[in-house]
Design an enzyme around this catalytic site. Structure first.
Site, PDB file in Angstrom:
ATOM      1  N   GLU A  99       0.804  -1.214   0.000  1.00  0.00           N
ATOM      2  CA  GLU A  99       0.000   0.000   0.000  1.00  0.00           C
ATOM      3  C   GLU A  99       0.845   1.277   0.000  1.00  0.00           C
ATOM      4  O   GLU A  99       1.810   1.410   0.754  1.00  0.00           O
ATOM      5  CB  GLU A  99      -0.898   0.000   1.238  1.00  0.00           C
ATOM      6  CG  GLU A  99      -2.022   1.003   1.195  1.00  0.00           C
ATOM      7  CD  GLU A  99      -3.158   0.555   2.082  1.00  0.00           C
ATOM      8  OE1 GLU A  99      -4.155   0.032   1.541  1.00  0.00           O
ATOM      9  OE2 GLU A  99      -3.055   0.723   3.319  1.00  0.00           O
ATOM     10  N   LYS A 142       0.683   4.699   1.265  1.00  0.00           N
ATOM     11  CA  LYS A 142      -0.127   5.236   2.359  1.00  0.00           C
ATOM     12  C   LYS A 142       0.675   6.286   3.124  1.00  0.00           C
ATOM     13  O   LYS A 142       1.678   5.967   3.753  1.00  0.00           O
ATOM     14  CB  LYS A 142      -0.525   4.085   3.288  1.00  0.00           C
ATOM     15  CG  LYS A 142      -1.451   4.440   4.433  1.00  0.00           C
ATOM     16  CD  LYS A 142      -1.781   3.173   5.211  1.00  0.00           C
ATOM     17  CE  LYS A 142      -2.824   3.405   6.278  1.00  0.00           C
ATOM     18  NZ  LYS A 142      -3.132   2.155   7.021  1.00  0.00           N
ATOM     19  N   LYS A 198      -8.083   2.489  -3.155  1.00  0.00           N
ATOM     20  CA  LYS A 198      -8.562   2.339  -1.790  1.00  0.00           C
ATOM     21  C   LYS A 198      -9.130   3.671  -1.326  1.00  0.00           C
ATOM     22  O   LYS A 198      -8.408   4.648  -1.137  1.00  0.00           O
ATOM     23  CB  LYS A 198      -7.446   1.869  -0.858  1.00  0.00           C
ATOM     24  CG  LYS A 198      -7.987   1.325   0.462  1.00  0.00           C
ATOM     25  CD  LYS A 198      -6.893   0.694   1.290  1.00  0.00           C
ATOM     26  CE  LYS A 198      -7.492   0.065   2.543  1.00  0.00           C
ATOM     27  NZ  LYS A 198      -6.438  -0.349   3.500  1.00  0.00           N
ATOM     28  N   GLU A 254     -14.508  -5.719   1.628  1.00  0.00           N
ATOM     29  CA  GLU A 254     -13.871  -5.722   2.947  1.00  0.00           C
ATOM     30  C   GLU A 254     -14.893  -5.940   4.054  1.00  0.00           C
ATOM     31  O   GLU A 254     -15.972  -5.351   4.054  1.00  0.00           O
ATOM     32  CB  GLU A 254     -13.162  -4.388   3.173  1.00  0.00           C
ATOM     33  CG  GLU A 254     -12.494  -4.276   4.528  1.00  0.00           C
ATOM     34  CD  GLU A 254     -11.748  -2.975   4.686  1.00  0.00           C
ATOM     35  OE1 GLU A 254     -10.708  -2.807   4.010  1.00  0.00           O
ATOM     36  OE2 GLU A 254     -12.182  -2.112   5.468  1.00  0.00           O
ATOM     37  N   ASN A 291     -10.532  -7.234   7.752  1.00  0.00           N
ATOM     38  CA  ASN A 291      -9.696  -6.152   8.271  1.00  0.00           C
ATOM     39  C   ASN A 291      -9.603  -6.248   9.788  1.00  0.00           C
ATOM     40  O   ASN A 291     -10.621  -6.216  10.481  1.00  0.00           O
ATOM     41  CB  ASN A 291     -10.280  -4.797   7.865  1.00  0.00           C
ATOM     42  CG  ASN A 291      -9.287  -3.661   8.034  1.00  0.00           C
ATOM     43  OD1 ASN A 291      -8.342  -3.754   8.818  1.00  0.00           O
ATOM     44  ND2 ASN A 291      -9.502  -2.578   7.312  1.00  0.00           N
ATOM     45  N   SER A 337      -4.410  -5.229   7.599  1.00  0.00           N
ATOM     46  CA  SER A 337      -4.030  -4.428   8.771  1.00  0.00           C
ATOM     47  C   SER A 337      -3.281  -5.237   9.822  1.00  0.00           C
ATOM     48  O   SER A 337      -3.260  -6.470   9.800  1.00  0.00           O
ATOM     49  CB  SER A 337      -5.249  -3.765   9.414  1.00  0.00           C
ATOM     50  OG  SER A 337      -5.881  -2.870   8.529  1.00  0.00           O
TER      51      SER A 337
END
Length: 259
Positions: free
Chosen positions: A53, A55, A115, A164, A185, A216
């Site tokens: 990711e 991020k 995302k 998700e 998640n 995560s």
């Protein structure tokens, strides 16, 4: 918090629509090269797949990394074994943008996940126009009929819906949609608390033939090994990559995630 995130993303999309009407975005989306088949890139193997990711920040951690060149970071990911790349495009809390997604698309040839907090067709058209191959749909944030409609629209555009979940009930809703790519998640988007064992508690509910993504709470290679041992096909990792050396971290994740 989740309601606020959705409201912000919807408002920002509405603002963009003032200068880029849906007809213009639809034309750009339909003129893109066909989306990559994410299900092929993320298909189960003897080694865990990494969805890496891009991020910069999050509501729970604040600023994490000053990513001035998201395309360069994505190139490091793809050259060091990432099977797909997630690009945060939410602007307010995650400090991302569609420009990041466009820049990354120009540099890599693995599937890209937009995302964001997707709630309407305009946002999905934006994703395809920017070169996304996968769209995130969050069960906790949408009524079932809306998720069903948006998943169908995503697939009409040739993309893959990544659904998700955060609980057994949400997972059942995702599976009712004939989802092929489902995530659990560890972070509850209502409280932002994490439960690293949540994936392991729910994975038995996911039938064979569906790609299982653990999301995560990955801090190091041990966490990737933990998810792999629980049955994850894919691990989605952001913070651990952007706050460390991404190339070496990816290599350690892939080594730890072998069956």
């Amino acid at each position: 918090m989740l309601e606020e995130l959705f409201a912000g993303s919807i408002a920002d999309a509405s603002d963009r629509r003032q200068t880029a009407p849906i007809e213009k975005v639809e034309k750009a989306a339909l003129s893109q090269a066909p989306a990559l088949n994410a299900l092929e890139f993320l298909a189960p193997t003897s080694q865990i797949r990494i969805l890496a990711e891009v991020k910069r920040a999050s509501p729970s951690r604040g600023q994490m990394a000053d990513i001035s060149d998201p395309a360069a970071l994505a190139k490091i990911y793809s050259e060091n074994g990432a099977s797909a790349i997630s690009v945060l495009t939410e602007e307010r809390k995650f400090k991302g943008s569609l420009a990041d997604l466009i820049a990354v698309r120009d540099q890599v040839r693995v599937p890209l996940l937009r995302k964001d907090f997707i709630a309407n067709e305009y946002q999905i058209l934006e994703a395809r126009a920017a070169g996304a191959d996968i769209v995130l749909l969050i069960v906790a944030g949408l009524p079932q009929k809306d998720i069903e409609r948006l998943k169908h629209f995503t697939e009409e555009l040739g993309m893959t819906a990544f659904v998700e979940t955060h609980s057994g009930d949400e997972l059942k809703r995702a599976l009712d949609l004939d989802t092929k790519l489902v995530g659990v998640n560890a972070r509850d988007l209502s409280t932002f608390e994490t439960d690293r064992d949540l994936f392991g508690k729910l994975v038995h509910l996911i039938p064979e033939g569906i790609i299982k993504v653990a999301e995560s709470a990955v801090r190091n290679a041990n966490d990737v090994a933990h998810y792999r041992a629980a049955g994850a096909d894919v691990a989605l990792v952001g913070e651990a990559l952007v706050t460390n050396d991404p190339a070496s971290m990816l290599k350690s994740f892939l080594a730890a995630g072998k069956s």
